[in-house]
Scaffold this active site. Structure first.
Site, short mmCIF file in Angstrom:
data_model
loop_
_atom_site.label_atom_id
_atom_site.label_comp_id
_atom_site.label_asym_id
_atom_site.label_seq_id
_atom_site.Cartn_x
_atom_site.Cartn_y
_atom_site.Cartn_z
CG HIS A 71 -0.30 -0.05 2.50
ND1 HIS A 71 0.54 -0.94 3.28
CD2 HIS A 71 -0.36 0.99 3.37
CE1 HIS A 71 0.61 -0.48 4.33
NE2 HIS A 71 0.07 0.37 4.42
CG HIS B 160 -0.16 4.23 4.90
ND1 HIS B 160 -0.54 3.58 5.55
CD2 HIS B 160 -0.78 5.44 4.43
CE1 HIS B 160 -1.75 3.94 5.73
NE2 HIS B 160 -2.01 4.99 4.97
CG ASP C 207 4.64 2.99 7.47
OD1 ASP C 207 3.83 3.38 6.67
OD2 ASP C 207 4.53 2.19 8.47
CG HIS C 208 4.16 -0.10 4.45
ND1 HIS C 208 4.15 -1.28 4.92
CD2 HIS C 208 3.49 0.78 5.39
CE1 HIS C 208 3.66 -1.33 5.91
NE2 HIS C 208 3.28 -0.19 6.44
CG HIS D 34 -4.03 0.23 6.71
ND1 HIS D 34 -4.07 0.51 7.87
CD2 HIS D 34 -2.91 0.35 6.12
CE1 HIS D 34 -2.75 1.11 8.06
NE2 HIS D 34 -2.30 1.09 6.95
CG ASP E 108 0.56 -1.17 7.62
OD1 ASP E 108 1.39 -2.38 8.05
OD2 ASP E 108 0.76 -0.11 7.82
CG HIS F 269 4.04 -1.92 11.27
ND1 HIS F 269 4.82 -0.55 11.53
CD2 HIS F 269 3.19 -1.55 10.23
CE1 HIS F 269 4.27 0.15 10.71
NE2 HIS F 269 3.65 -0.35 9.86
FE FE Z 1 2.58 0.71 8.03
ZN ZN Z 2 0.06 1.71 6.35
#
Ligand code: FE
Ligand code: ZN
Length: 252
Positions: free
Chosen positions: A53, A55, A57-58, A111, A130, A168
């Site tokens: 996805h 985001h 942090d990905h 999400h 996530d 995570h």
């Molecule tokens: Fe994440």
């Molecule tokens: Zn995420």
């Protein structure tokens, strides 16, 4: 198929996939260029970047890795405007080959509206981003609770011995939450020691498995009578239970 778990940022996991026979290297959700490149460097190449996805942090390492290794970036067609450097647009249920490996796209919105999972059927491996965590699930940011529950149910229907690699390291906090509303669940109690042992040695609690999650992850157990009772929502639907649990977890 060899998987290397790469710890990134605070609690993110990126995963390097090494397919030996054809020497194809891929990475799932490169959060951070430096942390990922330290591992990729050993292989001297990176063929594919797979994003679950959009985001940051990905996808944080996408562009620098693509630039250095000339990799192809794969993500959902629904995210074509917000995945940095996207090259190949993936559709729900599509099969894609990386070397001798084959994986299927499972569309799991909730999400985010374009979230996908990568499912390696033959190897019994799932990258769940996530959406499904060990003992938890992602926050519902862009979808509805109904969508998220439907997505989790799709993952729940995979073979129970499917290994799950999620985005995570949230297991400990998730465990505490599950215990609060499912404290008679012996499978869950058995997890306490196991999780603490792994974390004490600084080891990932990942991978988990679909079977283990069905027995312990409260978000996959919305039909359980004891949980409904604990929430004082005896006569509520699974979807109502899910929404309640998700709200409680957001505030936990
Ligand atoms: Fe994440
Ligand atoms: Zn995420």
């Amino acid at each position: 198929m060899k998987i290397e778990i790469i710890s990134c940022l605070n609690d993110n996991y990126s995963y390097l996939i090494f397919e030996k026979e054809t020497n194809i290297i891929s990475i799932v959700d490169p959060s951070d260029f430096n942390a990922c490149d330290e591992v990729i460097r050993k292989y001297k190449k990176l063929d594919y970047i797979l994003n679950t996805h959009h985001h940051l942090d990905h996808v944080g390492g996408n562009l620098e890795l693509k630039d250095k290794y000339n990799s192809k970036i794969l993500a959902s067609e629904k995210d074509k405007r917000r995945i940095p450097g996207i090259d190949i647009l993936l559709k729900d249920k599509q099969i894609f080959k990386i070397g001798n490996l084959e994986f299927k796209i499972i569309f799991i919105p909730g999400h985010t509206s374009g979230h996908i999972a990568f499912y390696f059927k033959k190897e019994k491996i799932l990258f769940s981003g996530d959406t499904l965590f060990s003992l938890g699930c992602g926050r519902v940011f862009e979808g509805t609770h109904a969508e998220m529950l439907n997505s989790l149910n799709k993952l729940k229907s995979l073979p129970s011995d499917t290994k799950v690699y999620c985005g995570h390291e949230y297991t400990k906090r998730n465990l505490d939450f599950c215990l609060k509303y499912d404290n008679k669940n012996q499978f869950l109690k058995d997890k306490i020691k196991e999780v603490n042992l792994r974390l004490k040695d600084n080891l990932p609690t990942i991978p988990t498995s679909i079977g283990d999650e069905i027995k312990t992850n409260i978000f996959l157990r919305c039909e359980d009578k004891a949980i409904k009772q604990a929430l004082s929502l005896k006569d509520s639907s699974d979807q109502e239970i899910f929404a309640k649990l998700r709200d409680l977890k957001d505030a936990f």
